[in-house]
Design a protein around this motif. Structure first.
Motif, PDB file in Angstrom:
ATOM      1  N   PHE A  85       0.828  -1.210   0.000  1.00  0.00           N
ATOM      2  CA  PHE A  85       0.000   0.000   0.000  1.00  0.00           C
ATOM      3  C   PHE A  85       0.865   1.265   0.000  1.00  0.00           C
ATOM      4  CE2 PHE A  85      -3.603  -2.714   1.171  1.00  0.00           C
ATOM      5  CZ  PHE A  85      -4.633  -2.085   0.490  1.00  0.00           C
ATOM      6  N   ILE A  86       2.028   1.213   0.638  1.00  0.00           N
ATOM      7  CA  ILE A  86       2.960   2.340   0.585  1.00  0.00           C
ATOM      8  C   ILE A  86       3.379   2.574  -0.865  1.00  0.00           C
ATOM      9  CG2 ILE A  86       5.293   3.130   1.182  1.00  0.00           C
ATOM     10  CD1 ILE A  86       3.441   3.341   3.538  1.00  0.00           C
ATOM     11  N   MET A  87       3.682   1.491  -1.564  1.00  0.00           N
ATOM     12  CA  MET A  87       4.058   1.603  -2.969  1.00  0.00           C
ATOM     13  C   MET A  87       2.930   2.217  -3.788  1.00  0.00           C
ATOM     14  SD  MET A  87       7.162   0.173  -3.488  1.00  0.00           S
ATOM     15  CE  MET A  87       7.198  -0.574  -5.101  1.00  0.00           C
ATOM     16  N   ALA A  88       1.690   1.870  -3.429  1.00  0.00           N
ATOM     17  CA  ALA A  88       0.536   2.419  -4.147  1.00  0.00           C
ATOM     18  C   ALA A  88       0.442   3.926  -3.992  1.00  0.00           C
ATOM     19  CB  ALA A  88      -0.752   1.759  -3.650  1.00  0.00           C
ATOM     20  N   VAL A 101      -8.597  -4.393  -3.322  1.00  0.00           N
ATOM     21  CA  VAL A 101      -8.245  -5.163  -2.130  1.00  0.00           C
ATOM     22  C   VAL A 101      -8.825  -4.492  -0.893  1.00  0.00           C
ATOM     23  CG1 VAL A 101      -6.338  -6.023  -0.706  1.00  0.00           C
ATOM     24  CG2 VAL A 101      -6.118  -5.981  -3.203  1.00  0.00           C
ATOM     25  N   LEU A 102      -8.665  -3.179  -0.832  1.00  0.00           N
ATOM     26  CA  LEU A 102      -9.183  -2.424   0.309  1.00  0.00           C
ATOM     27  C   LEU A 102     -10.704  -2.464   0.355  1.00  0.00           C
ATOM     28  CD1 LEU A 102      -8.815  -0.541   2.710  1.00  0.00           C
ATOM     29  CD2 LEU A 102      -8.588   1.379   1.107  1.00  0.00           C
ATOM     30  N   GLY A 103     -11.327  -2.297  -0.804  1.00  0.00           N
ATOM     31  CA  GLY A 103     -12.787  -2.300  -0.859  1.00  0.00           C
ATOM     32  C   GLY A 103     -13.388  -3.598  -0.357  1.00  0.00           C
ATOM     33  N   ALA A 138      -7.671  10.079 -10.060  1.00  0.00           N
ATOM     34  CA  ALA A 138      -7.373   9.106  -8.986  1.00  0.00           C
ATOM     35  C   ALA A 138      -6.138   9.471  -8.161  1.00  0.00           C
ATOM     36  CB  ALA A 138      -7.215   7.698  -9.551  1.00  0.00           C
ATOM     37  N   GLN A 139      -5.706  10.734  -8.251  1.00  0.00           N
ATOM     38  CA  GLN A 139      -4.568  11.155  -7.434  1.00  0.00           C
ATOM     39  C   GLN A 139      -4.899  11.053  -5.939  1.00  0.00           C
ATOM     40  OE1 GLN A 139      -1.363  12.258  -8.144  1.00  0.00           O
ATOM     41  NE2 GLN A 139      -1.704  11.556 -10.237  1.00  0.00           N
ATOM     42  N   ALA A 140      -6.151  11.373  -5.580  1.00  0.00           N
ATOM     43  CA  ALA A 140      -6.556  11.308  -4.172  1.00  0.00           C
ATOM     44  C   ALA A 140      -6.486   9.887  -3.632  1.00  0.00           C
ATOM     45  CB  ALA A 140      -7.973  11.869  -4.015  1.00  0.00           C
ATOM     46  N   LEU A 141      -6.665   8.925  -4.538  1.00  0.00           N
ATOM     47  CA  LEU A 141      -6.624   7.518  -4.142  1.00  0.00           C
ATOM     48  C   LEU A 141      -5.242   7.119  -3.635  1.00  0.00           C
ATOM     49  CD1 LEU A 141      -8.769   5.279  -4.170  1.00  0.00           C
ATOM     50  CD2 LEU A 141      -7.901   4.568  -6.400  1.00  0.00           C
ATOM     51  N   ARG A 142      -4.215   7.763  -4.162  1.00  0.00           N
ATOM     52  CA  ARG A 142      -2.846   7.481  -3.710  1.00  0.00           C
ATOM     53  C   ARG A 142      -2.698   7.787  -2.227  1.00  0.00           C
ATOM     54  NH1 ARG A 142       0.446  11.474  -6.686  1.00  0.00           N
ATOM     55  NH2 ARG A 142       2.127  10.566  -5.455  1.00  0.00           N
ATOM     56  N   TRP A 143      -3.286   8.887  -1.783  1.00  0.00           N
ATOM     57  CA  TRP A 143      -3.151   9.290  -0.377  1.00  0.00           C
ATOM     58  C   TRP A 143      -3.944   8.362   0.534  1.00  0.00           C
ATOM     59  CZ3 TRP A 143       0.525  12.670   0.712  1.00  0.00           C
ATOM     60  CH2 TRP A 143       0.982  13.485  -0.320  1.00  0.00           C
ATOM     61  N   TYR A 144      -5.076   7.895   0.051  1.00  0.00           N
ATOM     62  CA  TYR A 144      -5.885   6.924   0.810  1.00  0.00           C
ATOM     63  C   TYR A 144      -5.065   5.642   1.026  1.00  0.00           C
ATOM     64  CZ  TYR A 144     -10.421   4.820   2.170  1.00  0.00           C
ATOM     65  OH  TYR A 144     -11.477   4.255   2.857  1.00  0.00           O
ATOM     66  N   CYS A 145      -4.452   5.137  -0.054  1.00  0.00           N
ATOM     67  CA  CYS A 145      -3.643   3.928   0.030  1.00  0.00           C
ATOM     68  C   CYS A 145      -2.417   4.134   0.917  1.00  0.00           C
ATOM     69  CB  CYS A 145      -3.198   3.484  -1.368  1.00  0.00           C
ATOM     70  SG  CYS A 145      -4.530   2.766  -2.370  1.00  0.00           S
ATOM     71  N   LEU A 146      -1.821   5.310   0.828  1.00  0.00           N
ATOM     72  CA  LEU A 146      -0.655   5.605   1.663  1.00  0.00           C
ATOM     73  C   LEU A 146      -1.033   5.561   3.142  1.00  0.00           C
ATOM     74  CD1 LEU A 146       2.349   6.402   1.408  1.00  0.00           C
ATOM     75  CD2 LEU A 146       1.628   8.788   1.606  1.00  0.00           C
ATOM     76  N   PHE A 147      -2.202   6.096   3.487  1.00  0.00           N
ATOM     77  CA  PHE A 147      -2.688   6.092   4.862  1.00  0.00           C
ATOM     78  C   PHE A 147      -2.866   4.660   5.359  1.00  0.00           C
ATOM     79  CE2 PHE A 147      -5.898   6.401   8.199  1.00  0.00           C
ATOM     80  CZ  PHE A 147      -5.439   7.495   8.934  1.00  0.00           C
TER      81      PHE A 147
END
Length: 230
Positions: A85-88, A101-103, A138-147
């Protein structure tokens, strides 16, 4: 990521406020316990009881198997899962893939959850996940995955803090290692795993920077090859 870690630590432990991230905690604890379960079964163990609770933590009671491998699987599994997820967080395309996966992972605990607030929050987090697909390519999705990555890869910190300072019902894995190997106290095991996970966090971050050397335009173009959004 440092800011995220501070926020997670506060939300993980502060009474009342901690209820707001129950779905994310269930997702994180659930994966951690699943790693124990998988290795227990692979080493010939038998699962006697499983507990996954956002307040008392998780626990997997096993009979047989290889105790050291089963116990280590939790922190190692959380670290590797969080690392992906960090890589994401460094590539929108990877973030899109990991969002599935998260969903699914957020929905699975609903089979056991009866708390109405947690159920409502789960659908809220699912809604954010879907909405972030359509924010700035989907840039915002990167921050969600990072969290989510930070929450998983630093699981030992929340686990030890729950056990040491907030006296949760279920022991941390560090405490269980001290029982398994009495000559090494809990705080040494805790420090070992904290250093391990911090090192992994740095490693996955550097790997993300190295692997995804893209401009913003290149990242958007790459992400557009998989379920494009505007």
């Amino acid at each position: 990521m440092v800011a995220m870690a501070v926020i997670i630590f506060g939300f993980w432990n502060v009474p009342v406020v901690r209820n707001l991230i129950n779905p994310l905690k269930l997702f994180t604890i659930g994966w951690h316990e699943l790693c124990h379960i998988i290795v227990a079964i692979m080493t010939g163990g038998r699962i006697l009881k499983i507990t996954i609770d956002p307040h008392v933590g998780g626990a997997t009671i096993v009979e047989g198997g290889v105790p050291t491998m089963i116990l280590a699987a939790g922190y190692i599994g959380s670290t590797l899962f969080g690392g992906v997820f960090i890589m994401a967080g460094y590539a929108s395309l990877v973030a899109k893939i990991m969002s599935f996966v998260l969903g699914i992972g957020l929905l699975m605990p609903l089979a056991l959850v009866r708390d109405k607030l947690t159920i409502a929050l789960t659908f809220l987090y699912e809604g954010l996940l879907i909405g972030f697909w359509f924010i700035d390519h989907a840039q915002a999705l990167r921050w969600y995955c990072l969290f989510i990555g930070v929450m998983n890869i630093l699981f030992v910190i929340w686990d030890v803090a729950d056990d040491r300072f907030f006296h949760k019902t279920n022991d941390s894995d560090a405490a269980q290692f001290a029982i398994l190997y009495p000559k090494i106290p809990t705080h040494i095991w805790a420090m070992f795993w904290i250093i391990f996970q911090l090192g992994a966090l740095a490693g996955f971050s550097l790997l993300g920077i190295y692997a995804f050397k893209m401009t913003r335009e290149e990242m958007d173009a790459q992400a557009a090859t998989f379920l494009p959004t505007r």
